[in-house]
Write an enzyme that holds these catalytic residues in place. Structure first.
Site, PDB file in Angstrom:
ATOM      1  N   CYS A  59      -6.776   4.567  -9.612  1.00 19.54           N
ATOM      2  CA  CYS A  59      -7.873   4.165  -8.529  1.00 19.54           C
ATOM      3  C   CYS A  59      -8.641   5.324  -8.101  1.00 19.54           C
ATOM      4  O   CYS A  59      -9.699   5.673  -8.019  1.00 19.54           O
ATOM      5  CB  CYS A  59      -7.225   3.398  -7.238  1.00 19.54           C
ATOM      6  SG  CYS A  59      -6.541   1.679  -7.782  1.00 19.54           S
ATOM      7  N   HIS A 105     -10.622   5.726  -2.380  1.00 20.28           N
ATOM      8  CA  HIS A 105      -9.237   5.148  -2.349  1.00 20.28           C
ATOM      9  C   HIS A 105      -8.583   5.130  -1.220  1.00 20.28           C
ATOM     10  O   HIS A 105      -8.512   5.960  -0.385  1.00 20.28           O
ATOM     11  CB  HIS A 105      -8.532   6.153  -3.424  1.00 20.28           C
ATOM     12  CG  HIS A 105      -6.970   5.595  -3.676  1.00 20.28           C
ATOM     13  ND1 HIS A 105      -6.911   4.307  -4.205  1.00 20.28           N
ATOM     14  CD2 HIS A 105      -5.633   6.346  -3.069  1.00 20.28           C
ATOM     15  CE1 HIS A 105      -5.541   4.277  -4.261  1.00 20.28           C
ATOM     16  NE2 HIS A 105      -4.964   5.491  -3.525  1.00 20.28           N
TER      17      HIS A 105
END
Length: 476
Positions: free
Chosen positions: A83, A137
């Site tokens: 991510c 993130h």
């Protein structure tokens, strides 16, 4: 070269871009009368198991509807199948070896303090820039409702919804109890409505902003959390997929004989789960895809109701793909096709509709594409390439490969994807290599890296890999 020095030395040039003064039909050489808006839809951990990508089992009518409004990129790839590295790359326009982000803890501004991000570029050019949900993130589910590793200077406004899925975490069933919920095969079919779930709240808050800002130029980033694990959605979406009907990934005997050990993230294969447990997990993953898809549908309905479609660019992307049992692998952090390949849809006013591009493109290309479409000039060089030629002619001449990398403890795996082949090098070859011919072997079952018949292809791709990753040529 230090990252700050990198930014000070490079300068952005529009020589490689075509200013789209003629992009809108009938515009001639006149600038657009109204700025393009951007609706920037991010989906967490979504692979290409979607109707518009050919998966007839998974029900995604609204993403399929978006595909009919623009161009679907059939060979789009993440730069790093995790991510934070992926999102940091996309949003800064720099490859992971420049951002220096290879894990989930470090903020990209530690390495690139002065970089202008994609949403910041719009904010700096008098656009209203807002985020709802996860764009940069932060951990799911642990940091739902927080800012996580967000970048405050990118936005005028930030909203962090937190729904019933977060409140009821203790009720989630974990099929892999030795793994935390964010990296587990874990699920829950909830009671209640879509609007009680975090993603339902994300969609509703985004629609409120669309209503408030419909007469202004905006960059609205909408970040959905599902289908990221734990796979939580209202029960009605689970009911769409009777568990005994869920098809598992194709397997062949002796599949692992020619795969380097470094290529495998899930150990043991399938984390030792039975066929029934795997069907249960995959059913839950697909249920959360359909739930998220319904939220996308609400956004599209709002765009049409507010008459924003003729001057709003809609982009839908996932930060990386997702293995669902291919080669016994689950989730991300591998360089197999299912992990590296992402869905990417772009609907732009004046562009073609309902078309597919088979060119190899990267998430890195989104930043320069939106900058060009909106006639904005980033203050630093970008490492992607604008996709605007492919939005007008999806099969236009294109010779750009796609690069994806991942880290294994102290070494990297690096991969290059052309329209036909994938070639991967682990620890500069010391931990193995892989070569797959996707025309003949789309499931990547036959590693051709040691095939004498394919030696010339392997050498060509190795040279291409080194071109994309200068650190390889320097022995780093």
């Amino acid at each position: 070269m230090k990252k700050r020095a990198f930014l000070n030395l490079v300068s952005f040039s529009m020589a490689g871009f075509f200013i789209l003064t003629t992009y809108r039909a009938g515009a001639g050489n006149e600038p657009p009368k109204k700025k393009y808006n951007v609706l920037f839809i991010a989906v967490d951990d979504l692979n290409t198991d979607l109707g518009c990508y050919g998966n007839t089992f998974v029900k995604t009518p609204h993403i399929d509807r978006l595909a009919k409004r623009g161009v679907k990129f059939d060979r789009a790839y993440t730069q790093f199948p995790l991510c934070s590295p992926s999102r940091s790359s996309l949003l800064t326009g720099q490859r992971p070896d420049v951002t220096g982000i290879y894990e989930l803890q470090t903020h990209f501004r530690r390495n690139l303090p002065d970089i202008v991000t994609l949403p910041q570029l719009f904010k700096n050019n008098q656009y209203y820039s807002a985020r709802v949900g996860k764009i940069y993130h932060y951990g799911v589910p642990g940091q739902i409702g927080t800012d996580g590793l967000d970048d405050p200077i990118s936005w005028d406004h930030r909203i962090n919804p937190k729904g019933r899925d977060k409140a009821e975490e203790s009720l989630i069933k974990n099929l892999t109890p030795d793994r935390g919920l964010g990296s587990a095969l874990a699920w829950r079919a909830t009671e209640g409505t879509d609007d009680e779930q975090t993603d339902g709240m994300v969609a509703n808050e985004a629609i409120k902003l669309l209503e408030q800002k419909k007469d202004e130029a905006f960059f609205l980033a909408v970040g959905f959390y599902r289908p990221h694990s734990p796979y939580v959605a209202p029960k009605k979406y689970f009911d769409m997929y009777p568990v005994e009907t869920v098809p598992l990934a194709r397997e062949i005997e002796n599949d692992f004989d020619d795969i380097p050990d470094a290529a495998l993230f899930t150990k043991p294969a399938n984390w030792g789960l039975s066929r029934a447990d795997r069907q249960e997990a995959l059913r839950a993953y697909y249920a959360t895809i359909s739930f998220m898809d319904a939220q996308v549908g609400k956004l599209l309905d709002a765009v049409d109701r507010l008459k924003l479609a003729d001057h709003t660019i809609i982009v839908l992307w996932s930060d990386h793909g997702y293995n669902v049992g291919q080669h016994g692998q689950w989730m991300k952090q591998s360089l197999f096709e299912n992990s590296a390949r992402v869905p990417l849809l772009i609907a732009a006013p004046g562009g073609v509709k309902g078309k597919t591009s088979g060119r190899t493109v990267e998430l890195l290309d989104i930043y320069p594409t939106l900058a060009e479409l909106c006639q904005l000039s980033p203050p630093q060089a970008l490492q992607g390439k604008s996709l605007t030629p492919l939005l007008k002619k999806p099969d236009a001449k294109w010779d750009k490969p796609a690069y994806t990398q991942v880290r294994r403890n102290q070494f990297f795996g690096r991969s290059v994807r052309t329209e036909r082949y994938r070639y991967t090098l682990w620890d500069e070859g010391k931990a193995g290599e892989e070569l797959y011919d996707h025309d003949k072997d789309p499931d990547e079952f036959h590693n051709l890296a040691k095939s004498t018949e394919h030696a010339s292809i392997r050498n060509e791709l190795l040279a291409l890999l080194k071109k994309g990753y200068p650190a390889l040529s320097q022995g780093q």
